[in-house]
Structure formats: C-alpha cells, structure tokens
Design an enzyme around this catalytic site. Structure first.
Site, PDB file in Angstrom:
ATOM      1  N   ARG A  65       0.845  -1.189   0.000  1.00  0.00           N
ATOM      2  CA  ARG A  65       0.000   0.000   0.000  1.00  0.00           C
ATOM      3  C   ARG A  65       0.883   1.243   0.000  1.00  0.00           C
ATOM      4  O   ARG A  65       2.031   1.217   0.363  1.00  0.00           O
ATOM      5  CB  ARG A  65      -0.894   0.015   1.246  1.00  0.00           C
ATOM      6  N   LYS A 130       5.145  -7.059  11.725  1.00  0.00           N
ATOM      7  CA  LYS A 130       4.226  -7.225  10.587  1.00  0.00           C
ATOM      8  C   LYS A 130       4.322  -8.631   9.996  1.00  0.00           C
ATOM      9  O   LYS A 130       5.367  -9.057   9.528  1.00  0.00           O
ATOM     10  CB  LYS A 130       4.512  -6.156   9.533  1.00  0.00           C
ATOM     11  N   ARG A 260      -0.020   4.848  14.457  1.00  0.00           N
ATOM     12  CA  ARG A 260       0.853   4.122  15.375  1.00  0.00           C
ATOM     13  C   ARG A 260       0.372   4.408  16.791  1.00  0.00           C
ATOM     14  O   ARG A 260      -0.316   5.417  17.021  1.00  0.00           O
ATOM     15  CB  ARG A 260       2.321   4.538  15.185  1.00  0.00           C
TER      16      ARG A 260
END
Ligand code: BTN
Length: 266
Positions: A65, A130, A260
């Site tokens: 993305r 991730k 975040r």
C-alpha cells in the site's frame, strides 16, 4: 529453489479448496512474476472467471500500500492474488480492504496463528511486528470485480525480512504448508464476499473490531496534512478510522493516513 515447508502447487491448493468449499476457481502457480496483482488484472481483462487465483514463489516488483515495495523472497512466503466476484453496492467499496483483512485474519487464526489487525488491513503478530498485508485494486475491465492481493510472511527467517517484519514460522517455531494456507485464505475471502453481499458490512465490521490493535488506546495518526493524537474509538460503517481527539471525533479514510500507538509500542 529451496522452498521451506514444500513448494507451491496448484493441484495441492485446488484439492485443499475443494475440501473447504466444494469447488474453487481456477488456480495458477507461477515460479516468478512481477506482481501477482498485475497478473490477475491481466487475466481479468482477458475474461478470467470470478475467484481466479494466482500464487507465485517469487515477485520481482511486489508492491504494498501507499507505493511501498513488498519484499518477496523466493520459496518462503505467500504472494497470492484473487479476482473477486462483483460487489454490486458501490457504497461498500471503501470497506473492501477491511473485509479482506478480517477474512485473512480468520483464515490464519483457524490454522492456529495469533494475529491482530492494524487499521486498515495490516496483519500483525502479538508483538506488533508485521506478518502480512493486503492490497485491494480494481479489476480493470471488470466493473465491480476487485483484485485482492495477499502477502503473508510464512516461512521466512529474520534475515529474509525487512526490519519490523516477522513470519508465521518465526512466531510458531515450525514451518507452515503454504498450499493449505493459500486455500484457507481464498475460502475465507469467498465466504466474506458472500456475507458482504447478503448482509452488508455490519457483521464484518464487528469481526474486524475483534482483531483490532489499540482499540481504546492513544494513537497518533499521520497524513500529508499533519498528525493527530487521540483515542482509537473504532471504525465507522464505511471502514473509516474513528479517533476521539480533544477537539471531537475525527474520521480518516484508508489511503490518506497511517497510524501508530502514542506510546511508541508497535
Ligand atoms: C501492504 O501491507 O502494504 C500490502 C502488501 C500486499 C502484498 C501482496 S503480495 C501479493 C500481491 N502482489 C503484490 O504486488 N502485492 C500484493
């Protein structure tokens, strides 16, 4: 190529899909592609049926993305894209990245992984590193159909991955079968698309929140126009992020901002 946990295999994915949902769409496995999303888009243009799946051992220009690269080392991970059935209601389009995220999170959970979602559709491990991501793009030439690209770090070791990333194997300590995983992910996406067509986004919104990171916690949202501090209040019926700020609630669309936790964890 030394594929940890076995090679990708179209017949293996088809057999697993048949076991899960009866009959899947066509499955192609490629050794190397630019991006599986691009290949599925080309197949859509030449009339491929709904739920055509392409999985690759390696991508040379995998993308994420917001214009980022997606590291795609050979023989280790899942790089797969599928052409969805048509989404008739245009108002549901902004929800699609979240619909896909819940579907993939459910598939990984069903296989025993511990996974959380970072808005809109990052797949994280419990330590907030991730595990994977999803890239939803239009299936050009097929109005209403979408290309859902799924990248999951499956059998990669820390040396294969960028900073801040992890894999299922690192988290669990054992290799994973990528054919089973691909089939689970596609079956789950199909089920999610059927739920969306039948009941709209509401039940999926609830499912997304069950996996959400930092719900009720202080977060920082960053975009081109600046940054905002507030409490993550959830998502709205269009999949937008809701943030309670001292000036009132703000809503953010996917693609415009990143987020975040305010305490820097994650
Ligand atoms: C992200 O988190 O930024 C989304 C990553 C999406 C990566 C997958 S891998 C399969 C498909 N092909 C691509 O080029 N990208 C997606």
């Amino acid at each position: 190529m030394a594929a940890v946990g076995g090679q990708l295999d179209a017949k293996g994915i088809e057999a697993a899909l048949t076991g899960l949902i009866g009959q899947g769409g066509p499955v192609q496995v490629r050794q190397e592609v630019g991006s599986t999303n691009d290949l599925v888009r080309e197949l859509a243009l030449s009339g491929a049926p709904d739920w055509t799946l392409v999985a690759a051992e390696r991508q040379t220009v995998g993308r994420g993305r917001r214009g980022r690269d997606w590291a795609s080392p050979a023989g280790l991970n899942l790089y797969a894209s599928v052409l969805t059935a048509e989404v008739g209601d245009h108002q549901l389009v902004p929800c699609l990245p979240l619909v896909a995220a819940v579907a993939v999170a459910e598939a990984l959970s069903a296989m025993g992984a511990k996974v959380a979602l970072k808005w809109p559709n990052d797949l994280l491990a419990p330590d907030f590193s991730k595990l994977g991501g999803i890239l939803v793009e239009s299936g050009a030439g097929s109005p209403g159909r979408w290309v859902v690209g799924v990248g999951v770090n499956v059998n990669a070791s820390p040396d294969d991955l960028p900073a801040g990333a992890t894999s299922l194997r690192i988290q669990s300590g054992a290799p994973w079968d990528r054919n089973q995983l691909a089939a689970r992910v596609i079956a789950s996406l199909r089920t999610a698309w059927e739920t969306l067509a039948r009941e709209g986004f509401a039940p999926i919104q609830k499912g997304w929140l069950d996996y959400a990171c930092w719900l009720g916690h202080q977060i920082v949202v960053t975009g081109d126009a600046g940054h905002w501090n507030g409490r993550m209040a959830g998502i709205d019926p269009w999949g937008r992020l809701r943030v309670a700020t001292p000036e009132g609630e703000r809503r953010f669309s996917a693609g415009d901002v990143s987020l975040r936790p305010a305490d820097g964890v994650g």
